[in-house]
Scaffold this motif. Sequence first.
Motif, PDB file in Angstrom:
ATOM      1  N   GLN A   1      -5.333  -6.407  -3.576  1.00  0.00           N
ATOM      2  CA  GLN A   1      -6.726  -6.291  -3.154  1.00  0.00           C
ATOM      3  C   GLN A   1      -6.917  -6.909  -1.770  1.00  0.00           C
ATOM      4  O   GLN A   1      -7.647  -6.373  -0.933  1.00  0.00           O
TER       5      GLN A   1
ATOM      6  N   GLY B   1      -6.138  -4.611   0.979  1.00  0.00           N
ATOM      7  CA  GLY B   1      -7.064  -3.512   1.191  1.00  0.00           C
ATOM      8  C   GLY B   1      -7.020  -2.436   0.130  1.00  0.00           C
ATOM      9  O   GLY B   1      -7.730  -1.422   0.244  1.00  0.00           O
ATOM     10  N   ALA B   2      -6.220  -2.624  -0.926  1.00  0.00           N
ATOM     11  CA  ALA B   2      -6.164  -1.631  -2.004  1.00  0.00           C
ATOM     12  C   ALA B   2      -7.493  -1.608  -2.753  1.00  0.00           C
ATOM     13  O   ALA B   2      -8.081  -2.658  -3.031  1.00  0.00           O
ATOM     14  N   THR B   3      -7.963  -0.412  -3.079  1.00  0.00           N
ATOM     15  CA  THR B   3      -9.165  -0.277  -3.901  1.00  0.00           C
ATOM     16  C   THR B   3      -8.814   0.098  -5.336  1.00  0.00           C
ATOM     17  O   THR B   3      -9.676   0.052  -6.210  1.00  0.00           O
TER      18      THR B   3
ATOM     19  N   ASN C   1      -4.213   4.954   2.121  1.00  0.00           N
ATOM     20  CA  ASN C   1      -4.803   3.768   2.725  1.00  0.00           C
ATOM     21  C   ASN C   1      -5.267   2.748   1.701  1.00  0.00           C
ATOM     22  O   ASN C   1      -5.511   1.593   2.040  1.00  0.00           O
ATOM     23  N   GLU C   2      -5.383   3.162   0.425  1.00  0.00           N
ATOM     24  CA  GLU C   2      -6.045   2.313  -0.564  1.00  0.00           C
ATOM     25  C   GLU C   2      -5.297   2.183  -1.881  1.00  0.00           C
ATOM     26  O   GLU C   2      -5.756   1.466  -2.763  1.00  0.00           O
TER      27      GLU C   2
ATOM     28  N   ILE D   1       0.872  -1.170   0.000  1.00  0.00           N
ATOM     29  CA  ILE D   1       0.000   0.000   0.000  1.00  0.00           C
ATOM     30  C   ILE D   1       0.912   1.224   0.000  1.00  0.00           C
ATOM     31  O   ILE D   1       1.795   1.354   0.849  1.00  0.00           O
TER      32      ILE D   1
END
Length: 250
Positions: A209, A212-214, A177-178, A172
């Motif tokens: 993913q 927590g990656a968007t 955060n994403e 990340i």
Amino acid sequence: MPFSLKESELKAGVKLLDGRPFYLSLEGIEKLKEEEVIESLLDRLDIALKFNEVNQVSITLDRFFTKGSQLLEKKYYFLQSTTIEYYKRFQLEKMVANYNRSITYEQVEESRIDAFLSMWELCSKDSLNSPSKHSIRAQYEAMKQEIGKQYKTSCFRIYWDDKPLGMMIPIIEPGTNEEGRLFYMGILPEWRGKGLGTPFHHLGLALLQEKGATYYIGSTGTENKPMQQIFRNNNCKPIFQAVTYVKERP
């Protein structure tokens, strides 16, 4: 005083990746717009280099921001690479790590990091992207400084039919955060040219993913046609062309 970005520079959107003492990497200086403001930033970076705070400074900016390139060349930065950045938003697609059952992976514990670094060294040989001047060990130590504690869960060995295929480091992006990035990914030379790059990269997207990656941002050199095709195969869209300039400690 150690180098840091001013509040006004941060608000403008300039990003600093801190791998001291090995490197400082900046992105987005074109967002400062005013020439004297950029020159002031470059002067502060020169001080960091002069007083051995850092060994190397790299600056990545819009390829078509010619005024910025001219300022960097005036300050004796040299052009290291020209790249294309790609983007993918994950909400539109659920990535599956094991969609190809031949590909497997394992997270590397710190106690086994030497073998991982040896694989990284092999994967970096004859890459179509611009090579780093830092040793693999130095790149690893700088990465730990740059990304913080997440380095402990970010090193993966990848296998194809239980045979070593390569390695990757999904992270990340610091300060977000994403935003997912692959700090490094590489296939061993003996596996190149066999059509495995697309599932290999797909696995990296799935691991991001899971972290927590968007969305994902990746880049490759303008000459690296195979990697550009891999991005297209995995539905990543080109969004930006960049140049990276480098200056080393005197």
